[in-house]
Design a protein around this motif. Structure first.
Motif, PDB file in Angstrom:
ATOM      1  N   SER D  46       0.817  -1.221   0.000  1.00 26.25           N
ATOM      2  CA  SER D  46       0.000   0.000   0.000  1.00 26.25           C
ATOM      3  C   SER D  46       0.846   1.264   0.000  1.00 26.25           C
ATOM      4  O   SER D  46       0.317   2.371   0.087  1.00 26.25           O
ATOM      5  CB  SER D  46      -0.954   0.004   1.208  1.00 26.25           C
ATOM      6  OG  SER D  46      -0.281   0.446   2.361  1.00 26.25           O
ATOM      7  N   VAL D  47       2.169   1.097  -0.090  1.00 27.24           N
ATOM      8  CA  VAL D  47       3.048   2.275   0.003  1.00 27.24           C
ATOM      9  C   VAL D  47       4.068   2.383  -1.128  1.00 27.24           C
ATOM     10  O   VAL D  47       4.938   3.259  -1.095  1.00 27.24           O
ATOM     11  CB  VAL D  47       3.805   2.287   1.355  1.00 27.24           C
ATOM     12  CG1 VAL D  47       2.847   2.582   2.497  1.00 27.24           C
ATOM     13  CG2 VAL D  47       4.535   0.977   1.594  1.00 27.24           C
ATOM     14  N   MET D  79       2.647  -1.531   5.165  1.00 27.57           N
ATOM     15  CA  MET D  79       2.039  -0.225   5.447  1.00 27.57           C
ATOM     16  C   MET D  79       3.056   0.846   5.770  1.00 27.57           C
ATOM     17  O   MET D  79       2.687   1.984   6.056  1.00 27.57           O
ATOM     18  CB  MET D  79       0.970  -0.341   6.543  1.00 27.57           C
ATOM     19  CG  MET D  79       1.164  -1.391   7.600  1.00 27.57           C
ATOM     20  SD  MET D  79       2.710  -1.190   8.532  1.00 27.57           S
ATOM     21  CE  MET D  79       2.255   0.144   9.639  1.00 27.57           C
ATOM     22  N   ALA D  80       4.344   0.499   5.682  1.00 25.83           N
ATOM     23  CA  ALA D  80       5.385   1.506   5.921  1.00 25.83           C
ATOM     24  C   ALA D  80       6.706   1.046   5.334  1.00 25.83           C
ATOM     25  O   ALA D  80       6.996  -0.153   5.318  1.00 25.83           O
ATOM     26  CB  ALA D  80       5.550   1.772   7.419  1.00 25.83           C
ATOM     27  N   ILE D  81       7.479   2.001   4.833  1.00 27.10           N
ATOM     28  CA  ILE D  81       8.851   1.729   4.425  1.00 27.10           C
ATOM     29  C   ILE D  81       9.742   2.273   5.538  1.00 27.10           C
ATOM     30  O   ILE D  81       9.561   3.404   5.997  1.00 27.10           O
ATOM     31  CB  ILE D  81       9.174   2.397   3.070  1.00 27.10           C
ATOM     32  CG1 ILE D  81       8.317   1.736   1.971  1.00 27.10           C
ATOM     33  CG2 ILE D  81      10.655   2.290   2.753  1.00 27.10           C
ATOM     34  CD1 ILE D  81       8.394   2.412   0.629  1.00 27.10           C
ATOM     35  N   VAL D  82      10.672   1.456   5.986  1.00 22.57           N
ATOM     36  CA  VAL D  82      11.478   1.813   7.158  1.00 22.57           C
ATOM     37  C   VAL D  82      12.672   2.671   6.747  1.00 22.57           C
ATOM     38  O   VAL D  82      13.411   2.310   5.830  1.00 22.57           O
ATOM     39  CB  VAL D  82      11.958   0.531   7.881  1.00 22.57           C
ATOM     40  CG1 VAL D  82      12.919   0.874   9.013  1.00 22.57           C
ATOM     41  CG2 VAL D  82      10.762  -0.256   8.416  1.00 22.57           C
ATOM     42  N   ASP D  83      12.854   3.801   7.433  1.00 21.85           N
ATOM     43  CA  ASP D  83      14.029   4.647   7.212  1.00 21.85           C
ATOM     44  C   ASP D  83      15.195   4.160   8.059  1.00 21.85           C
ATOM     45  O   ASP D  83      16.326   4.083   7.593  1.00 21.85           O
ATOM     46  CB  ASP D  83      13.732   6.100   7.606  1.00 21.85           C
ATOM     47  CG  ASP D  83      12.663   6.732   6.735  1.00 21.85           C
ATOM     48  OD1 ASP D  83      12.523   6.327   5.572  1.00 21.85           O
ATOM     49  OD2 ASP D  83      11.946   7.616   7.231  1.00 21.85           O
ATOM     50  N   SER D  84      14.884   3.861   9.317  1.00 23.01           N
ATOM     51  CA  SER D  84      15.948   3.458  10.242  1.00 23.01           C
ATOM     52  C   SER D  84      15.345   2.896  11.513  1.00 23.01           C
ATOM     53  O   SER D  84      14.150   3.059  11.772  1.00 23.01           O
ATOM     54  CB  SER D  84      16.817   4.666  10.617  1.00 23.01           C
ATOM     55  OG  SER D  84      16.050   5.591  11.368  1.00 23.01           O
TER      56      SER D  84
ATOM     57  N   SER E  12       9.911   5.892  10.146  1.00 18.66           N
ATOM     58  CA  SER E  12       9.403   5.689   8.787  1.00 18.66           C
ATOM     59  C   SER E  12       8.709   6.962   8.328  1.00 18.66           C
ATOM     60  O   SER E  12       7.788   7.447   9.002  1.00 18.66           O
ATOM     61  CB  SER E  12       8.403   4.528   8.779  1.00 18.66           C
ATOM     62  OG  SER E  12       7.647   4.544   7.585  1.00 18.66           O
ATOM     63  N   THR E  13       9.156   7.505   7.205  1.00 20.47           N
ATOM     64  CA  THR E  13       8.472   8.704   6.704  1.00 20.47           C
ATOM     65  C   THR E  13       7.432   8.334   5.644  1.00 20.47           C
ATOM     66  O   THR E  13       6.394   8.981   5.543  1.00 20.47           O
ATOM     67  CB  THR E  13       9.477   9.707   6.083  1.00 20.47           C
ATOM     68  OG1 THR E  13      10.419   8.992   5.288  1.00 20.47           O
ATOM     69  CG2 THR E  13      10.229  10.452   7.171  1.00 20.47           C
ATOM     70  N   ARG E  14       7.723   7.273   4.867  1.00 18.72           N
ATOM     71  CA  ARG E  14       6.778   6.874   3.825  1.00 18.72           C
ATOM     72  C   ARG E  14       5.914   5.739   4.370  1.00 18.72           C
ATOM     73  O   ARG E  14       6.370   4.603   4.504  1.00 18.72           O
ATOM     74  CB  ARG E  14       7.554   6.408   2.584  1.00 18.72           C
ATOM     75  CG  ARG E  14       6.684   6.280   1.360  1.00 18.72           C
ATOM     76  CD  ARG E  14       7.509   6.482   0.101  1.00 18.72           C
ATOM     77  NE  ARG E  14       7.236   5.502  -0.925  1.00 18.72           N
ATOM     78  CZ  ARG E  14       8.127   5.019  -1.778  1.00 18.72           C
ATOM     79  NH1 ARG E  14       9.396   5.430  -1.715  1.00 18.72           N
ATOM     80  NH2 ARG E  14       7.797   4.130  -2.693  1.00 18.72           N
ATOM     81  N   LYS E  15       4.670   6.064   4.695  1.00 20.30           N
ATOM     82  CA  LYS E  15       3.803   5.066   5.308  1.00 20.30           C
ATOM     83  C   LYS E  15       2.344   5.423   5.068  1.00 20.30           C
ATOM     84  O   LYS E  15       2.045   6.506   4.549  1.00 20.30           O
ATOM     85  CB  LYS E  15       4.085   5.001   6.810  1.00 20.30           C
ATOM     86  CG  LYS E  15       3.896   6.335   7.529  1.00 20.30           C
ATOM     87  CD  LYS E  15       4.385   6.266   8.968  1.00 20.30           C
ATOM     88  CE  LYS E  15       4.531   7.678   9.529  1.00 20.30           C
ATOM     89  NZ  LYS E  15       5.212   7.735  10.813  1.00 20.30           N
ATOM     90  N   GLU E  16       1.473   4.517   5.424  1.00 20.24           N
ATOM     91  CA  GLU E  16       0.045   4.776   5.376  1.00 20.24           C
ATOM     92  C   GLU E  16      -0.254   6.082   6.108  1.00 20.24           C
ATOM     93  O   GLU E  16       0.194   6.265   7.250  1.00 20.24           O
ATOM     94  CB  GLU E  16      -0.715   3.641   6.083  1.00 20.24           C
ATOM     95  CG  GLU E  16      -1.116   2.508   5.185  1.00 20.24           C
ATOM     96  CD  GLU E  16      -2.247   2.920   4.241  1.00 20.24           C
ATOM     97  OE1 GLU E  16      -3.251   3.485   4.696  1.00 20.24           O
ATOM     98  OE2 GLU E  16      -2.103   2.667   3.034  1.00 20.24           O
TER      99      GLU E  16
END
Lengths: 95, 95, 95, 95, 95
Positions: D46-47, D79-84, E12-16
């Motif tokens: 979804s992202v 539901m999220a892409i992890v930055d760190s 996470s900055t890119r998320k639902e």
């Protein structure tokens, strides 16, 4: 969802009335290399899956989000037949 | 759903009032070869399953989709008695 | 549901407001022989279970189907105190 | 939610109609050290996650709480892409 | 619910969009002796838990029964900070 391979069919005449007419398939779970994981599940079939076919199984309340399983005591459903998948750009399985 | 064999019955007099009248069966999970997996569950019986019978158990919210378990704190239900199943075209179990 | 034995109590003052007033018990899961499986859960108590008591725990959304846990962030509830169970006709546990 | 790494994509033409248009990603679960745990899941995206990306996967009914998965037989969603993330104050992973 | 210890935070900055504003904590599960079980989860924080704090995590649909997680693709929430617990009458953990 989890990858699985249809291994057979389960027959039951005495069951919850709402389960009437559902095909119950025995599915062996497989991993990303197509190897059996040792786990298995009996899933309702909503897509016409046949023996040996590689499928996706949805579990839990999500298994009731199809016309054929709605409001039934059904916790696993085959909701897709897999054509192929790739890992790191390499095709790992192709129907 | 998961395959299981009815091993016994659990008796409880002090329980949530809504669970009154439900038969609670101790079910041992079995795999596609009919072997016990080592897991077990206590499931409400909605189909009149008896000792040693091979059954299907639905878990989670799906266990509440029967008249006898609706809106009850019940997370597993026997919703079918198994007649038979096959693997790769060979009958693996027949009642 | 799963068999368990009440091992102790968990105390928490800083928590979701809706959890106020619920007794949270530490329950060790046991198998059909009464042996600990190695798993444990913290479950809300809806039946007045005491230390060492053998109980049934319902998990997931089913844990919210009691007056005391309705609409709360609670995923496990003790909903019965076990009097006894049998396996293959032999009493395995009696309170 | 669980940490995972996108390993590939699953293609399916024959599936529940409501699943049309969803990208299905094969995700390998990783632990807090970024090591694969051996588990995997097929999750709807979804992202806009791409190959090799580290993501969060929500499972069960929570996987249906997005516009693209609402009321579908879908039990896992990215539901999220992890930055760190950090452990004990030390950055363990940074995109 | 399961006992866990807050190990770190996930960014996470890119998320639902609905997940905006939720603090996502990396929690390592612990057993009744306070030992790590090897499992971990990323849980939304609804109680202001800090690093190293011992907490309770609710999973599944129960994780959405808080104001901050309602209707979100969130399957785990920290809903209590643990003050103490006892086993067989002996204090096993005290904050």
């Amino acid at each position: 969802m989890n990858l699985g391979k249809v291994a057979g069919m389960v027959v039951s005449t005495r069951k919850e009335a709402s389960m009437e007419g559902l095909r119950l398939m025995l599915v062996k779970y497989i991993d990303e290399d197509g190897q059996e994981t040792g786990g298995q599940v009996v899933a309702a079939d909503s897509v016409g899956a046949g023996p040996e076919e590689v499928v996706l199984v949805a579990s839990g309340s999500s298994a009731r989000q199809t016309t054929s399983t709605d409001k039934r005591p059904c916790d696993a459903v085959i909701m897709a037949i897999v054509d192929s998948w790739d890992i790191d750009g390499n095709v790992k399985y192709k129907k």
